[in-house]
Design a protein around this motif. Structure first.
Motif, short mmCIF file in Angstrom:
data_model
loop_
_atom_site.label_atom_id
_atom_site.label_comp_id
_atom_site.label_asym_id
_atom_site.label_seq_id
_atom_site.Cartn_x
_atom_site.Cartn_y
_atom_site.Cartn_z
N PHE A 39 0.88 -1.16 0.00
CA PHE A 39 0.00 0.00 0.00
C PHE A 39 0.91 1.21 0.00
CE2 PHE A 39 -3.26 -2.98 1.18
CZ PHE A 39 -4.38 -2.46 0.54
N LEU A 55 -5.33 4.69 0.52
CA LEU A 55 -4.16 4.05 -0.05
C LEU A 55 -4.59 2.90 -0.94
CD1 LEU A 55 -1.72 3.67 2.99
CD2 LEU A 55 -1.41 5.15 1.00
N VAL A 56 -3.88 2.72 -2.04
CA VAL A 56 -4.10 1.56 -2.89
C VAL A 56 -2.76 0.86 -3.11
CG1 VAL A 56 -6.20 2.35 -4.03
CG2 VAL A 56 -3.98 2.97 -4.99
N LEU A 57 -2.87 -0.33 -3.61
CA LEU A 57 -1.69 -1.14 -3.84
C LEU A 57 -0.87 -0.64 -5.01
CD1 LEU A 57 -3.12 -4.75 -3.55
CD2 LEU A 57 -1.62 -3.58 -1.92
N GLN A 132 -0.35 3.36 7.50
CA GLN A 132 -1.22 2.78 6.48
C GLN A 132 -2.63 2.59 7.04
OE1 GLN A 132 0.48 -0.68 4.36
NE2 GLN A 132 2.46 -0.03 5.18
N ILE A 136 -6.10 4.22 5.61
CA ILE A 136 -7.12 3.34 5.04
C ILE A 136 -8.43 3.43 5.82
CG2 ILE A 136 -7.73 0.91 4.64
CD1 ILE A 136 -4.71 0.47 3.97
N ASN A 146 -12.14 2.14 1.44
CA ASN A 146 -10.77 1.66 1.33
C ASN A 146 -10.60 0.33 2.07
OD1 ASN A 146 -7.65 3.60 1.47
ND2 ASN A 146 -8.03 1.60 0.64
N LEU A 150 -8.99 -3.58 0.99
CA LEU A 150 -8.03 -4.36 1.77
C LEU A 150 -8.62 -5.70 2.17
CD1 LEU A 150 -5.44 -4.84 3.41
CD2 LEU A 150 -6.41 -3.35 5.19
#
Length: 182
Positions: A39, A55-57, A132, A136, A146, A150
């Motif tokens: 992330f 957050l994204v990957l 993180q 998120i 978000n 996950l």
């Protein structure tokens, strides 16, 4: 059965693993060496906003990533590529590249991979699990919450036989924060 040079492959390491959204002829477990799932990208579109980023990957430098590779028919390639550009590049946070991946059956095709652009303003880099979780928890974007992203990731990794302890710890931390209201 070998890989031919004219085959078109796509490597997915996040939601592309369970929701590719394009037609494919073959789906195989695959490993990409030299990049790790993280992330590491601020999300201001799909899972957050400019006011409240999530957050994204991304694929950060180092390590290896287990994911899925999809072989796409040549006749479907142009449409698939256009779809992937729209889906994966709303704010141009990734660099498109061709990388060799190792399929579970030993083949090594070259695949289209979207790796993190470490020079992009949305590059978050190596954040602590605590930071993180903070980002998120509570973040929502055009594609939803978000934490759901996950949660989907952890569930689908488990389904595919991948136990990512860092992602599982992160999910527990985010769920605890959301239960506590923050």
């Amino acid at each position: 059965m070998g890989v031919t040079a004219d085959e078109r492959w796509v490597f997915g390491y996040g939601s592309l693993m369970w929701r590719p959204g394009f037609p494919y002829e073959e789906r195989r477990a695959a490993t990409l060496h030299g990049r790790r799932r993280a992330f590491c990208i601020y999300s201001v579109h799909h899972r957050g906003t400019y006011q409240r980023p999530g957050l994204v990957l991304g694929l950060a430098p180092g390590g290896a990533t287990r994911g899925m590779a999809y072989r796409v028919a040549e006749a479907d390639w142009d449409e698939t590529y256009a779809y992937l550009r729209e889906r994966e590049q709303p704010t141009e946070t990734y660099v498109e590249t061709a990388r060799f991946v190792r399929l579970a059956d030993g083949r090594r095709p070259q695949a289209l991979v979207f790796v993190s652009d470490t020079a992009h303003p949305q590059w978050a880099g190596d954040l602590s699990l605590e930071r993180q979780a903070e980002l998120i928890a509570g973040a929502v974007g055009l594609s939803g919450r978000n934490v759901d992203y996950l949660r989907d990731l952890v569930a689908h990794l488990r389904h595919d036989g991948v136990r990512d302890q860092a992602m599982e710890r992160l999910l527990a931390m985010v769920e605890a924060r959301e239960l506590a209201g923050g």
